[in-house]
Each structure stands twice: as structure tokens, then as C-alpha cells.
Design a protein around this motif. Structure first.
Motif, PDB file in Angstrom:
ATOM      1  N   ALA A  43      -2.545   7.276  16.751  1.00  0.00           N
ATOM      2  CA  ALA A  43      -2.893   5.990  16.428  1.00  0.00           C
ATOM      3  C   ALA A  43      -1.823   4.871  16.359  1.00  0.00           C
ATOM      4  CB  ALA A  43      -2.944   6.240  14.921  1.00  0.00           C
ATOM      5  N   GLU A  44      -0.645   5.379  16.229  1.00  0.00           N
ATOM      6  CA  GLU A  44       0.513   4.299  16.511  1.00  0.00           C
ATOM      7  C   GLU A  44       0.436   3.755  17.845  1.00  0.00           C
ATOM      8  OE1 GLU A  44       2.969   1.505  15.485  1.00  0.00           O
ATOM      9  OE2 GLU A  44       2.033   2.586  13.947  1.00  0.00           O
ATOM     10  N   SER A  45       0.344   4.468  18.770  1.00  0.00           N
ATOM     11  CA  SER A  45       0.110   4.020  20.136  1.00  0.00           C
ATOM     12  C   SER A  45      -0.829   3.370  20.617  1.00  0.00           C
ATOM     13  CB  SER A  45       0.504   5.516  21.175  1.00  0.00           C
ATOM     14  OG  SER A  45       1.548   6.241  21.002  1.00  0.00           O
ATOM     15  N   TRP A  46      -2.074   3.362  19.863  1.00  0.00           N
ATOM     16  CA  TRP A  46      -3.146   2.866  20.122  1.00  0.00           C
ATOM     17  C   TRP A  46      -3.069   1.378  19.525  1.00  0.00           C
ATOM     18  CZ3 TRP A  46      -7.237   2.322  22.764  1.00  0.00           C
ATOM     19  CH2 TRP A  46      -8.203   3.381  23.177  1.00  0.00           C
ATOM     20  N   ARG A  47      -2.446   1.203  18.559  1.00  0.00           N
ATOM     21  CA  ARG A  47      -2.006  -0.026  17.946  1.00  0.00           C
ATOM     22  C   ARG A  47      -1.144  -0.782  18.905  1.00  0.00           C
ATOM     23  NH1 ARG A  47      -2.668   2.448  13.156  1.00  0.00           N
ATOM     24  NH2 ARG A  47      -0.649   3.617  13.017  1.00  0.00           N
ATOM     25  N   GLU A  48      -0.136  -0.102  19.000  1.00  0.00           N
ATOM     26  CA  GLU A  48       1.000  -0.585  19.991  1.00  0.00           C
ATOM     27  C   GLU A  48       0.239  -1.208  21.616  1.00  0.00           C
ATOM     28  OE1 GLU A  48       5.045   0.048  22.421  1.00  0.00           O
ATOM     29  OE2 GLU A  48       4.344   1.573  20.800  1.00  0.00           O
ATOM     30  N   ALA A  49      -0.663  -0.220  21.955  1.00  0.00           N
ATOM     31  CA  ALA A  49      -1.642  -0.558  23.404  1.00  0.00           C
ATOM     32  C   ALA A  49      -2.315  -2.016  22.907  1.00  0.00           C
ATOM     33  CB  ALA A  49      -2.256   0.590  23.741  1.00  0.00           C
ATOM     34  N   LEU A  50      -2.889  -1.897  22.046  1.00  0.00           N
ATOM     35  CA  LEU A  50      -3.837  -3.103  21.568  1.00  0.00           C
ATOM     36  C   LEU A  50      -2.963  -4.413  21.397  1.00  0.00           C
ATOM     37  CD1 LEU A  50      -6.509  -1.563  19.433  1.00  0.00           C
ATOM     38  CD2 LEU A  50      -6.809  -2.065  21.622  1.00  0.00           C
ATOM     39  N   GLU A  51      -1.929  -4.373  20.885  1.00  0.00           N
ATOM     40  CA  GLU A  51      -1.123  -5.291  20.787  1.00  0.00           C
ATOM     41  C   GLU A  51      -0.750  -5.940  22.084  1.00  0.00           C
ATOM     42  OE1 GLU A  51       2.295  -4.327  18.318  1.00  0.00           O
ATOM     43  OE2 GLU A  51       1.041  -4.294  16.640  1.00  0.00           O
ATOM     44  N   VAL A  52      -0.333  -4.986  23.070  1.00  0.00           N
ATOM     45  CA  VAL A  52      -0.023  -5.425  24.422  1.00  0.00           C
ATOM     46  C   VAL A  52      -0.991  -6.090  25.186  1.00  0.00           C
ATOM     47  CG1 VAL A  52       0.561  -4.302  26.728  1.00  0.00           C
ATOM     48  CG2 VAL A  52       1.842  -3.473  24.607  1.00  0.00           C
ATOM     49  N   VAL A  53      -2.225  -5.550  25.149  1.00  0.00           N
ATOM     50  CA  VAL A  53      -3.427  -5.938  25.971  1.00  0.00           C
ATOM     51  C   VAL A  53      -3.950  -7.463  25.536  1.00  0.00           C
ATOM     52  CG1 VAL A  53      -4.203  -3.959  27.176  1.00  0.00           C
ATOM     53  CG2 VAL A  53      -5.323  -4.769  24.914  1.00  0.00           C
ATOM     54  N   ALA A  54      -3.540  -7.541  24.178  1.00  0.00           N
ATOM     55  CA  ALA A  54      -3.969  -8.864  23.480  1.00  0.00           C
ATOM     56  C   ALA A  54      -3.011 -10.066  24.136  1.00  0.00           C
ATOM     57  CB  ALA A  54      -3.708  -8.768  22.075  1.00  0.00           C
ATOM     58  N   GLU A  55      -2.206  -9.865  24.963  1.00  0.00           N
ATOM     59  CA  GLU A  55      -1.268 -10.967  25.300  1.00  0.00           C
ATOM     60  C   GLU A  55      -2.118 -11.420  26.688  1.00  0.00           C
ATOM     61  OE1 GLU A  55       2.703  -9.893  25.811  1.00  0.00           O
ATOM     62  OE2 GLU A  55       3.024  -9.289  23.542  1.00  0.00           O
ATOM     63  N   ARG A  58      -7.812 -11.720  29.206  1.00  0.00           N
ATOM     64  CA  ARG A  58      -9.141 -10.928  28.635  1.00  0.00           C
ATOM     65  C   ARG A  58      -8.771  -9.776  28.412  1.00  0.00           C
ATOM     66  NH1 ARG A  58     -12.795 -11.219  33.049  1.00  0.00           N
ATOM     67  NH2 ARG A  58     -11.106 -11.953  34.365  1.00  0.00           N
ATOM     68  N   PHE A  59      -9.179  -8.815  27.648  1.00  0.00           N
ATOM     69  CA  PHE A  59      -9.191  -7.271  27.647  1.00  0.00           C
ATOM     70  C   PHE A  59     -10.205  -6.602  27.294  1.00  0.00           C
ATOM     71  CE2 PHE A  59      -7.686  -8.919  23.450  1.00  0.00           C
ATOM     72  CZ  PHE A  59      -8.123  -7.708  22.612  1.00  0.00           C
ATOM     73  N   GLY A  60     -10.261  -5.322  27.084  1.00  0.00           N
ATOM     74  CA  GLY A  60     -11.371  -4.417  26.718  1.00  0.00           C
ATOM     75  C   GLY A  60     -11.002  -2.700  26.797  1.00  0.00           C
ATOM     76  N   LEU A  61     -12.424  -2.170  26.582  1.00  0.00           N
ATOM     77  CA  LEU A  61     -12.205  -0.742  26.661  1.00  0.00           C
ATOM     78  C   LEU A  61     -13.583  -0.217  27.342  1.00  0.00           C
ATOM     79  CD1 LEU A  61     -10.636   1.905  26.085  1.00  0.00           C
ATOM     80  CD2 LEU A  61     -12.158   1.920  23.860  1.00  0.00           C
ATOM     81  N   LEU A  66     -18.359  10.496  31.182  1.00  0.00           N
ATOM     82  CA  LEU A  66     -17.968  11.299  32.583  1.00  0.00           C
ATOM     83  C   LEU A  66     -16.712  10.808  32.754  1.00  0.00           C
ATOM     84  CD1 LEU A  66     -21.352  10.397  34.559  1.00  0.00           C
ATOM     85  CD2 LEU A  66     -20.448  12.561  33.788  1.00  0.00           C
ATOM     86  N   ASN A  67     -16.194   9.634  32.592  1.00  0.00           N
ATOM     87  CA  ASN A  67     -14.776   9.077  33.025  1.00  0.00           C
ATOM     88  C   ASN A  67     -13.665   8.889  31.844  1.00  0.00           C
ATOM     89  OD1 ASN A  67     -15.840   8.997  35.734  1.00  0.00           O
ATOM     90  ND2 ASN A  67     -16.588   7.020  35.243  1.00  0.00           N
ATOM     91  N   GLY A  68     -13.938   9.109  30.703  1.00  0.00           N
ATOM     92  CA  GLY A  68     -13.188   9.014  29.692  1.00  0.00           C
ATOM     93  C   GLY A  68     -13.160   7.841  29.251  1.00  0.00           C
ATOM     94  N   ARG A  69     -11.911   7.072  28.705  1.00  0.00           N
ATOM     95  CA  ARG A  69     -11.761   5.880  28.299  1.00  0.00           C
ATOM     96  C   ARG A  69     -10.609   5.197  29.192  1.00  0.00           C
ATOM     97  NH1 ARG A  69     -10.374   7.326  22.279  1.00  0.00           N
ATOM     98  NH2 ARG A  69      -8.438   8.317  23.317  1.00  0.00           N
ATOM     99  N   THR A  70     -10.861   4.049  29.526  1.00  0.00           N
ATOM    100  CA  THR A  70     -10.236   2.935  30.450  1.00  0.00           C
ATOM    101  C   THR A  70      -9.972   1.759  29.558  1.00  0.00           C
ATOM    102  OG1 THR A  70     -10.934   3.987  32.206  1.00  0.00           O
ATOM    103  CG2 THR A  70      -9.702   2.038  32.571  1.00  0.00           C
ATOM    104  N   LEU A  71      -8.611   1.513  29.186  1.00  0.00           N
ATOM    105  CA  LEU A  71      -8.348   0.421  28.647  1.00  0.00           C
ATOM    106  C   LEU A  71      -8.053  -0.566  29.760  1.00  0.00           C
ATOM    107  CD1 LEU A  71      -7.618  -1.069  25.782  1.00  0.00           C
ATOM    108  CD2 LEU A  71      -5.052  -0.322  26.023  1.00  0.00           C
ATOM    109  N   TRP A  72      -8.422  -2.002  29.820  1.00  0.00           N
ATOM    110  CA  TRP A  72      -8.180  -2.798  30.727  1.00  0.00           C
ATOM    111  C   TRP A  72      -7.854  -4.307  30.131  1.00  0.00           C
ATOM    112  CZ3 TRP A  72     -10.984  -7.577  30.647  1.00  0.00           C
ATOM    113  CH2 TRP A  72     -12.094  -7.462  30.037  1.00  0.00           C
TER     114      TRP A  72
END
Length: 92
Positions: A43-55, A58-61, A66-72
Motif C-alpha cells: 500500500a505504501e508503494s501504491w501511494r508513492e506511485a500515485l504521487e509520482v504519476v500525479a505530476e 494525465r494519468f490512469g490505471l 488478461l494483462n494485469g494492471r498497468t499504471l500510465w
């Protein structure tokens, strides 16, 4: 190096530091950064990843069975300082 390139590279590097494998792709108007997100990401890594992409601009998940989860994230390329920045027919 344009500021947009620096931002995109910083996002990719920070996602990599969290432990995610990233890939970047140049497009005409933006640079995209994608990272596969493992099911076991804490969960802590998720929070950090979301803080990073918020910069990014645009961003999303994307999550599929079939392909799992891709953060973009997408970082817009800089608008030229001179020239036809307002589009055809919109010059003063």
C-alpha cells in the motif's frame, strides 16, 4: 533538454525506484510512461506511485483479467514559444 522530457524521465525513474518496470514512448504531442503493477505491491508503494504519476499532465490505471494492471502517465510536450501556436487562421 526540454522540461517535458525531464519531467517524463523523472517520473519513469521514480517509478523504477519503487520497484516497477517502466517503459517510455515518444508521441507527437506527449511522452507516455507505463509501468506494470504487480498484485503484491504494498500500500505504501501504491501511494508513492500515485504521487509520482500525479505530476504528469494525465494519468490512469488500466486493469484487465488478461494483462494485469498497468499504471500510465502522459506528459505533454512543450508548446513552441514562437510560430503558429494558436492554430491556422488564429494569428493576429
Amino acid at each position: 533538454m526540454p522540461a517535458s522530457d525531464v519531467t517524463a524521465e523523472d517520473i519513469a525513474a521514480r517509478l523504477s525506484a519503487i520497484g516497477l518496470t517502466t517503459r517510455m514512448e515518444e508521441h507527437a504531442a506527449h511522452t507516455s510512461i507505463e509501468a506494470e503493477v504487480p498484485e503484491s505491491l504494498p500500500a505504501e508503494s501504491w501511494r508513492e506511485a500515485l504521487e509520482v504519476v500525479a505530476e504528469a499532465d494525465r494519468f490512469g490505471l488500466v486493469a484487465t483479467s488478461l494483462n494485469g494492471r498497468t499504471l500510465w502517465a502522459a506528459v505533454q510536450k512543450a508548446v513552441p514559444a514562437t510560430g503558429d501556436v494558436r492554430g491556422p487562421g488564429r494569428q493576429r
